[in-house]
Scaffold this motif. Structure first.
Motif, short mmCIF file in Angstrom:
data_model
loop_
_atom_site.label_atom_id
_atom_site.label_comp_id
_atom_site.label_asym_id
_atom_site.label_seq_id
_atom_site.Cartn_x
_atom_site.Cartn_y
_atom_site.Cartn_z
N ILE A 114 43.91 36.98 37.64
CA ILE A 114 42.46 37.06 37.50
C ILE A 114 41.88 37.28 38.88
CG2 ILE A 114 42.42 35.56 35.45
CD1 ILE A 114 41.13 33.37 37.22
N LEU A 115 40.67 37.82 38.91
CA LEU A 115 39.94 37.99 40.16
C LEU A 115 38.53 37.47 39.96
CD1 LEU A 115 40.80 41.64 41.28
CD2 LEU A 115 41.57 39.52 42.36
N TRP A 116 38.01 36.78 40.97
CA TRP A 116 36.60 36.39 41.00
C TRP A 116 35.95 37.31 42.01
CZ3 TRP A 116 34.37 33.19 37.64
CH2 TRP A 116 35.18 32.29 36.93
N LEU A 117 35.05 38.18 41.52
CA LEU A 117 34.46 39.20 42.37
C LEU A 117 32.93 39.17 42.29
CD1 LEU A 117 36.72 42.21 41.33
CD2 LEU A 117 36.89 40.88 43.44
N ARG A 118 32.29 39.58 43.39
CA ARG A 118 30.84 39.76 43.36
C ARG A 118 30.52 40.85 42.35
NH1 ARG A 118 28.37 40.14 49.12
NH2 ARG A 118 26.52 39.98 47.82
N PRO A 119 29.31 40.86 41.79
CA PRO A 119 28.99 41.81 40.71
C PRO A 119 29.31 43.28 41.02
CG PRO A 119 27.29 40.15 40.83
CD PRO A 119 28.21 39.91 41.99
N GLU A 120 28.95 43.76 42.20
CA GLU A 120 29.21 45.18 42.51
C GLU A 120 30.70 45.48 42.58
OE1 GLU A 120 27.28 47.86 42.40
OE2 GLU A 120 25.82 46.42 41.67
N ALA A 121 31.47 44.56 43.14
CA ALA A 121 32.92 44.76 43.21
C ALA A 121 33.54 44.70 41.82
CB ALA A 121 33.55 43.71 44.13
N ALA A 122 33.03 43.80 40.97
CA ALA A 122 33.54 43.71 39.59
C ALA A 122 33.27 45.00 38.85
CB ALA A 122 32.89 42.53 38.88
N ARG A 123 32.06 45.53 39.00
CA ARG A 123 31.69 46.78 38.33
C ARG A 123 32.68 47.90 38.69
NH1 ARG A 123 26.48 47.45 37.03
NH2 ARG A 123 25.79 46.30 38.87
N LEU A 124 33.07 47.96 39.96
CA LEU A 124 33.99 49.01 40.41
C LEU A 124 35.43 48.77 39.96
CD1 LEU A 124 32.59 49.49 44.02
CD2 LEU A 124 32.26 51.01 42.04
N ARG A 125 35.82 47.51 39.83
CA ARG A 125 37.21 47.18 39.47
C ARG A 125 37.49 47.33 37.98
NH1 ARG A 125 41.80 44.60 41.94
NH2 ARG A 125 40.70 45.22 43.81
N LEU A 126 36.48 47.10 37.14
CA LEU A 126 36.68 47.19 35.68
C LEU A 126 37.20 48.56 35.30
CD1 LEU A 126 33.47 45.28 34.70
CD2 LEU A 126 35.78 44.65 33.91
N THR A 127 38.19 48.59 34.43
CA THR A 127 38.83 49.84 34.03
C THR A 127 37.93 50.69 33.14
OG1 THR A 127 41.00 48.79 34.21
CG2 THR A 127 40.87 50.81 32.89
N GLU A 128 37.28 50.06 32.17
CA GLU A 128 36.45 50.80 31.20
C GLU A 128 34.98 50.79 31.60
OE1 GLU A 128 37.47 52.59 28.65
OE2 GLU A 128 39.58 52.05 28.90
N ARG A 129 34.36 51.94 31.54
CA ARG A 129 32.93 52.05 31.88
C ARG A 129 32.08 51.13 31.00
NH1 ARG A 129 29.96 56.78 34.07
NH2 ARG A 129 27.76 56.22 33.85
#
Length: 146
Positions: A114-129
């Motif tokens: 699992i990763l805990w990411l800031r919102p912008e980083a999470a948006r970029l890391r997610l595989t599906e749009r």
């Protein structure tokens, strides 16, 4: 007059549920979102899964969070659902905003990281749009200072 199709030929929608899990960083206090890595698909997504027969969607979402992340969560607003094809059948996933309140991750058969990411980083890391669109939905539910 048409003949009804046998039950085995009907396309039933797979019902699933999950959460956009968030917390305040224990180090900086900034908002962090939890993403799970599923080795079977080699993707990054929100914790989610299929509902058990007769299971309430919110209860299923919280169960999936616990199983996949090791965290208990306090649910809040329901977020937009996703509807997409999966293995030749339509799949509907209902999502809730949920704050992680306790727990610790341990790798398992379904989720190895699992990763805990800031919102912008999470948006970029997610595989599906479609998953990335839920970042904004979550942010719109959180009050300033929350």
């Amino acid at each position: 007059m048409s003949t009804p199709r046998p039950a085995e030929h009907r396309t039933l929608t797979v019902q699933a549920a999950g959460c956009v899990l968030w917390r305040r960083s224990p180090v900086t206090g900034e908002l962090e979102l939890c993403l799970v890595h599923r080795p079977k698909y080699d993707d990054w997504s929100w914790p989610k899964g299929k509902l058990k027969r007769g299971e309430d969607a919110l209860a299923g979402a919280l169960r999936e969070v616990a199983e996949e992340t090791g965290h208990t969560a306090v649910p809040a607003a329901e977020l937009p659902s996703a509807l997409y094809p999966a293995n030749g059948r339509p799949k509907r996933v209902r999502y809730w905003a949920a704050e992680a309140v306790s727990g610790a991750f341990a790798p398992n058969d379904e989720v190895d990281r699992i990763l805990w990411l800031r919102p912008e980083a999470a948006r970029l890391r997610l595989t599906e749009r479609r998953d990335a669109e839920l970042v904004d939905a979550l942010l719109s539910t959180l009050r300033p200072g929350q």
